[in-house]
Design a protein around this motif. Structure first.
Motif, mmCIF file in Angstrom:
data_model
loop_
_atom_site.group_PDB
_atom_site.id
_atom_site.type_symbol
_atom_site.label_atom_id
_atom_site.label_comp_id
_atom_site.label_asym_id
_atom_site.label_seq_id
_atom_site.Cartn_x
_atom_site.Cartn_y
_atom_site.Cartn_z
ATOM 1 N N VAL A 27 0.857 -1.186 0.000
ATOM 2 C CA VAL A 27 0.000 0.000 0.000
ATOM 3 C C VAL A 27 0.892 1.235 0.000
ATOM 4 C CG1 VAL A 27 -1.831 1.245 1.197
ATOM 5 C CG2 VAL A 27 -1.748 -1.260 1.301
ATOM 6 N N PRO A 28 0.836 2.024 -1.052
ATOM 7 C CA PRO A 28 1.692 3.221 -1.094
ATOM 8 C C PRO A 28 1.216 4.275 -0.105
ATOM 9 C CG PRO A 28 0.190 3.203 -2.960
ATOM 10 C CD PRO A 28 0.019 1.884 -2.262
ATOM 11 N N VAL A 29 2.089 5.206 0.189
ATOM 12 C CA VAL A 29 1.719 6.327 1.038
ATOM 13 C C VAL A 29 0.628 7.128 0.332
ATOM 14 C CG1 VAL A 29 2.535 8.463 2.114
ATOM 15 C CG2 VAL A 29 3.993 6.442 2.094
ATOM 16 N N PRO A 31 -2.175 10.553 0.061
ATOM 17 C CA PRO A 31 -2.072 12.003 0.276
ATOM 18 C C PRO A 31 -2.219 12.385 1.747
ATOM 19 C CG PRO A 31 -3.500 11.537 -1.595
ATOM 20 C CD PRO A 31 -3.214 10.230 -0.934
ATOM 21 N N TYR A 32 -2.684 11.419 2.562
ATOM 22 C CA TYR A 32 -2.899 11.686 3.991
ATOM 23 C C TYR A 32 -1.918 10.921 4.865
ATOM 24 C CZ TYR A 32 -6.981 13.500 1.737
ATOM 25 O OH TYR A 32 -7.798 14.215 0.897
ATOM 26 N N GLY A 33 -0.873 10.390 4.246
ATOM 27 C CA GLY A 33 0.139 9.693 4.999
ATOM 28 C C GLY A 33 0.073 8.185 4.830
ATOM 29 N N GLN A 34 0.793 7.483 5.691
ATOM 30 C CA GLN A 34 0.911 6.022 5.625
ATOM 31 C C GLN A 34 -0.254 5.356 6.342
ATOM 32 O OE1 GLN A 34 3.462 3.983 4.150
ATOM 33 N NE2 GLN A 34 1.892 2.453 4.588
ATOM 34 N N PRO A 35 -0.912 4.372 5.698
ATOM 35 C CA PRO A 35 -1.931 3.590 6.403
ATOM 36 C C PRO A 35 -1.325 2.803 7.558
ATOM 37 C CG PRO A 35 -2.131 3.340 4.022
ATOM 38 C CD PRO A 35 -0.821 4.027 4.276
ATOM 39 N N SER A 36 -2.166 2.140 8.310
ATOM 40 C CA SER A 36 -1.709 1.418 9.506
ATOM 41 C C SER A 36 -0.648 0.381 9.195
ATOM 42 C CB SER A 36 -2.896 0.755 10.199
ATOM 43 O OG SER A 36 -3.762 1.729 10.749
ATOM 44 N N ASP A 37 -0.729 -0.223 8.020
ATOM 45 C CA ASP A 37 0.307 -1.162 7.575
ATOM 46 C C ASP A 37 0.696 -0.836 6.145
ATOM 47 O OD1 ASP A 37 0.940 -3.034 9.688
ATOM 48 O OD2 ASP A 37 -1.117 -3.754 9.505
ATOM 49 N N ASP A 38 1.934 -1.177 5.775
ATOM 50 C CA ASP A 38 2.375 -0.911 4.411
ATOM 51 C C ASP A 38 1.962 -2.019 3.444
ATOM 52 O OD1 ASP A 38 4.067 -2.890 5.242
ATOM 53 O OD2 ASP A 38 5.904 -1.722 5.052
ATOM 54 N N GLN A 39 1.339 -3.084 3.992
ATOM 55 C CA GLN A 39 0.810 -4.147 3.154
ATOM 56 C C GLN A 39 -0.567 -4.572 3.663
ATOM 57 O OE1 GLN A 39 3.802 -7.310 3.178
ATOM 58 N NE2 GLN A 39 4.287 -6.798 1.051
ATOM 59 N N VAL A 40 -1.437 -4.972 2.744
ATOM 60 C CA VAL A 40 -2.721 -5.551 3.108
ATOM 61 C C VAL A 40 -2.818 -6.938 2.495
ATOM 62 C CG1 VAL A 40 -3.914 -3.343 3.365
ATOM 63 C CG2 VAL A 40 -3.863 -4.481 1.128
ATOM 64 N N ASP A 66 -4.342 7.528 17.488
ATOM 65 C CA ASP A 66 -3.187 7.640 16.604
ATOM 66 C C ASP A 66 -3.368 6.907 15.272
ATOM 67 O OD1 ASP A 66 -1.829 9.169 18.471
ATOM 68 O OD2 ASP A 66 -0.889 7.428 19.430
ATOM 69 N N VAL A 67 -4.481 6.205 15.103
ATOM 70 C CA VAL A 67 -4.740 5.526 13.834
ATOM 71 C C VAL A 67 -4.923 6.577 12.738
ATOM 72 C CG1 VAL A 67 -6.383 4.091 12.561
ATOM 73 C CG2 VAL A 67 -5.765 3.490 14.910
ATOM 74 N N ASN A 68 -4.304 6.360 11.599
ATOM 75 C CA ASN A 68 -4.472 7.280 10.470
ATOM 76 C C ASN A 68 -5.708 6.825 9.675
ATOM 77 O OD1 ASN A 68 -4.300 8.974 8.246
ATOM 78 N ND2 ASN A 68 -2.079 8.804 8.085
ATOM 79 N N TYR A 69 -6.872 7.206 10.170
ATOM 80 C CA TYR A 69 -8.127 6.757 9.575
ATOM 81 C C TYR A 69 -8.259 7.213 8.130
ATOM 82 C CZ TYR A 69 -9.475 5.694 14.399
ATOM 83 O OH TYR A 69 -9.536 5.192 15.670
ATOM 84 N N ARG A 70 -7.849 8.446 7.843
ATOM 85 C CA ARG A 70 -7.964 8.942 6.473
ATOM 86 C C ARG A 70 -7.120 8.115 5.510
ATOM 87 N NH1 ARG A 70 -7.355 15.413 6.475
ATOM 88 N NH2 ARG A 70 -5.422 14.878 7.583
ATOM 89 N N ALA A 71 -5.901 7.808 5.909
ATOM 90 C CA ALA A 71 -5.033 7.004 5.034
ATOM 91 C C ALA A 71 -5.607 5.601 4.832
ATOM 92 C CB ALA A 71 -3.629 6.930 5.624
ATOM 93 N N LEU A 73 -8.822 4.551 4.974
ATOM 94 C CA LEU A 73 -10.003 4.552 4.100
ATOM 95 C C LEU A 73 -9.626 4.928 2.666
ATOM 96 C CD1 LEU A 73 -12.925 3.858 5.025
ATOM 97 C CD2 LEU A 73 -11.437 4.462 6.922
ATOM 98 N N TRP A 74 -8.715 5.891 2.521
ATOM 99 C CA TRP A 74 -8.274 6.291 1.185
ATOM 100 C C TRP A 74 -7.630 5.106 0.461
ATOM 101 C CZ3 TRP A 74 -9.052 10.933 -1.284
ATOM 102 C CH2 TRP A 74 -8.334 11.140 -2.467
ATOM 103 N N ALA A 75 -6.806 4.355 1.177
ATOM 104 C CA ALA A 75 -6.130 3.198 0.574
ATOM 105 C C ALA A 75 -7.142 2.150 0.108
ATOM 106 C CB ALA A 75 -5.156 2.585 1.571
ATOM 107 N N LEU A 76 -8.161 1.889 0.917
ATOM 108 C CA LEU A 76 -9.178 0.905 0.527
ATOM 109 C C LEU A 76 -9.939 1.369 -0.715
ATOM 110 C CD1 LEU A 76 -10.602 -0.220 3.992
ATOM 111 C CD2 LEU A 76 -9.017 -1.465 2.504
ATOM 112 N N LYS A 77 -10.237 2.653 -0.765
ATOM 113 C CA LYS A 77 -10.915 3.196 -1.955
ATOM 114 C C LYS A 77 -10.013 3.053 -3.181
ATOM 115 C CE LYS A 77 -14.046 5.678 -4.212
ATOM 116 N NZ LYS A 77 -15.435 5.220 -4.436
ATOM 117 N N GLU A 78 -8.732 3.373 -3.036
ATOM 118 C CA GLU A 78 -7.784 3.269 -4.149
ATOM 119 C C GLU A 78 -7.641 1.823 -4.623
ATOM 120 O OE1 GLU A 78 -5.581 5.855 -5.824
ATOM 121 O OE2 GLU A 78 -7.538 6.669 -5.246
ATOM 122 N N LEU A 79 -7.812 0.885 -3.708
ATOM 123 C CA LEU A 79 -7.717 -0.535 -4.061
ATOM 124 C C LEU A 79 -9.002 -1.055 -4.700
ATOM 125 C CD1 LEU A 79 -5.803 -1.826 -0.912
ATOM 126 C CD2 LEU A 79 -4.938 -1.807 -3.258
#
Length: 269
Positions: A27-29, A31-40, A66-71, A73-79
């Protein structure tokens, strides 16, 4: 065609008999930062595409604030996800929502404080019904199918954490009509709505918070961990049965309407 993002430590990725065609996706970084993990973890359940994401990271090293919720959800949408199905450890605020049960979440009361909760400069996303009614019914059917004890129509009070409530707060939330209490529904639910994603939550009730006269059921880390372990098997079955039902439904019109609603709510990007 639907694709379902599952957020939570469900253990689905550990059972290759459940998740087919398993692969790890970087999972790439965002626009809102790094998701909770760099892989899903990606795979299929009953020929439905599924992406598994750990909300707190695979080491569970992020507290709820401290969870980056925006990152995430954004990552899931991008996927390519159309739906987000989550599990939440939660406490009960009402006698009838018993520890060990599954709560099907219908409403939330937001008591979080400073979490980034939007992707846009100005957006007014409707949240009268934050959780999709059709999926709620599917979760209920899944609970019946696997013999899980459950209760529908739950209102969750979303608090900042990471501390547990004081007795005064617990009694207050109970008096408001809150049914369960947790730390992660907000901002996940409104963020999912901003992205046009269907969002539903399966509450795993671990305790009676601290309002209950039975002190043995008052919330603490040891009790929560023990109950989550107990609920892991049945919640996994409920998730699988729900995903199967989501995959058999024709979502095309509802996806179009959901996307239109999200886009129409944006005033300034």
């Amino acid at each position: 065609m639907v694709k379902i993002g599952v957020i939570g430590g469900t253990g689905l990725d550990a059972d290759l008999n459940i998740l087919k065609d398993v692969q790890m996706i970087s999972v790439p970084v965002t626009p809102y930062g790094q998701p909770s993990d760099d892989q899903v973890t990606s795979g299929k359940i009953d020929n439905v595409d599924v992406v598994l994401m750990s909300r707190h990271g695979k080491k569970h090293d992020r507290n709820p604030s401290d969870v980056n919720y925006r990152a995430n959800l954004w990552a899931l949408k991008e996927l390519g996800c159309t739906h987000v199905l989550v599990t939440n450890a939660c406490g009960s605020l009402q006698e009838e929502f018993k520890p060990g049960m599954i709560a099907i979440v219908d409403q939330y009361i937001d008591r979080t404080k400073s979490r980034p909760s939007t992707f846009y400069k100005v957006i007014h996303i409707p949240q009268a019904h934050p959780f999709d009614k059709i999926v709620q019914k599917m979760i209920e059917e899944a609970c019946k199918a696997v013999g899980a004890e459950y209760r529908p129509g739950a209102c969750i009070v979303a608090v900042e954490g990471p501390r547990f409530s004081t007795l005064a707060e617990s009694k207050l939330y109970k008096s408001w009509g809150g049914d369960i209490i947790g730390m992660t529904t907000v901002p996940e639910a409104p963020l999912a709505a901003e992205l046009g994603l269907f969002y539903n939550s399966i509450g795993l009730i671990t305790d009676y918070d601290c309002w209950h006269e039975d002190e043995g059921e008052s919330v603490n880390v040891e009790l929560v961990a023990a109950r989550m372990k107990m609920l892991a098997g049945i919640s996994r079955k409920v998730l699988i049965e729900t995903i199967k039902r989501i995959g058999k439904y024709d979502w095309s019109e509802k996806i179009a309407a959901k996307t239109k609603e999200a886009q129409g709510s944006i005033m300034f990007k």
